[in-house]
Design an enzyme around this catalytic site. Structure first.
Site, PDB file in Angstrom:
ATOM      1  N   MET A  99     -13.428  11.465  26.737  1.00 29.59           N
ATOM      2  CA  MET A  99     -12.482  11.372  25.635  1.00 29.59           C
ATOM      3  C   MET A  99     -12.665  10.027  24.944  1.00 29.59           C
ATOM      4  SD  MET A  99      -9.340  12.593  28.068  1.00 29.59           S
ATOM      5  CE  MET A  99      -8.059  12.521  26.812  1.00 29.59           C
ATOM      6  N   GLY A 187      -9.119   6.069  25.493  1.00 24.80           N
ATOM      7  CA  GLY A 187     -10.464   6.405  25.956  1.00 24.80           C
ATOM      8  C   GLY A 187     -10.504   6.644  27.449  1.00 24.80           C
ATOM      9  N   SER A 188     -11.133   7.720  27.891  1.00 31.46           N
ATOM     10  CA  SER A 188     -11.082   8.067  29.296  1.00 31.46           C
ATOM     11  C   SER A 188     -11.988   9.257  29.581  1.00 31.46           C
ATOM     12  CB  SER A 188      -9.643   8.399  29.688  1.00 31.46           C
ATOM     13  OG  SER A 188      -9.086   9.280  28.717  1.00 31.46           O
ATOM     14  N   ARG A 189     -11.773   9.860  30.761  1.00 30.19           N
ATOM     15  CA  ARG A 189     -12.600  10.993  31.178  1.00 30.19           C
ATOM     16  C   ARG A 189     -11.773  11.889  32.089  1.00 30.19           C
ATOM     17  NH1 ARG A 189     -18.337  10.164  34.377  1.00 30.19           N
ATOM     18  NH2 ARG A 189     -18.139  11.879  35.840  1.00 30.19           N
TER      19      ARG A 189
END
Length: 235
Positions: A99, A187-189
């Site tokens: 993301m 922001g990430s996953r």
């Protein structure tokens, strides 16, 4: 389009910062028209960035017990077979969605069922696409088991910019497919671990949408694990 509740504080702080900075410029440099316009423009851009980050679009969920919905907006960066040692302790298919800061950061349940496991792990803040981010970064692990007894494990993983993971579920909760289970800031996953034999409907690099893209289709009877901890114990 609505604003997610996780954004209220950040937006309020952004507005306060903009108000104070513009007031200071106006007070100390009343004749610096060029400087004031630069600050005005930067303030407007900052406000729009924060506003779009916390947007929470209304979507229509098409529930289907065979489908595994994408838990987040982003891009597919991993599709591979791997061992899952924390809870499932067997071989799984891992799908990871990255993301970026411009994506919607609402997280949604990939399947409906009962939350069988939840754990928060403090950790590092490696970039979200780093191979070790799944095991070393700050993260949550959630397992939902559907009505047929098939468990799906998924993780929220903090990245280099994402410094706050929020979750709304706990063990024992009964949840709906596509329902919000959390939010990750900046922001990430998200990793999803599926049974072997699951039909994968996405490809590496594909842009996906949370609650709308069907990542995969579950089999009626998942294949037995191979090479994982449970398989070794039975042997």
């Amino acid at each position: 389009m609505t604003i997610h509740k996780e954004g209220y504080t950040s937006i309020a702080l952004c507005v306060l910062l903009i108000f104070v900075s513009n007031a200071l410029i106006q007070f100390y440099y009343p004749s610096a028209h060029t400087l004031k316009w630069i600050v005005y423009i930067l303030s407007g851009v900052l406000f729009l960035i924060i506003l779009q980050f916390f947007r929470s679009p209304r979507i229509r969920i098409t529930a289907d017990e065979k489908h595994v919905l994408c838990p987040a907006d982003g891009k597919v960066v991993v599709i591979e077979e791997t061992d899952e040692p924390e809870y499932l302790q067997d071989r799984r298919i891992q799908i990871s969605v990255f993301m970026s800061p411009v994506n919607v950061h609402v997280n949604r349940n990939p399947i409906a069922g009962v939350v069988k496991y939840f754990k928060y792990h403090p950790g590092k803040y490696l970039v979200a696409w780093h191979p070790k981010s799944s095991t070393e970064n700050e993260r949550t692990t959630i397992v939902i088991e559907n009505s047929k007894g098939v468990p799906v494990l998924f993780r929220q993983i903090a990245g280099a910019l994402a410094r706050r993971i929020v979750w709304y579920v706990k063990e024992g909760d009964k949840v709906d497919q596509g329902q919000q289970f959390g939010f990750i800031k900046f922001g990430s996953r998200v990793d999803v671990f599926l049974p072997l034999g699951t039909k994968i409907n996405v490809e590496i690099g594909e842009v996906v949408k949370g609650g709308r893209t069907v990542l995969a289709e579950l089999m009626e009877a998942p294949l037995p694990p191979k090479g994982g901890a449970k398989a070794e114990k039975k042997a």
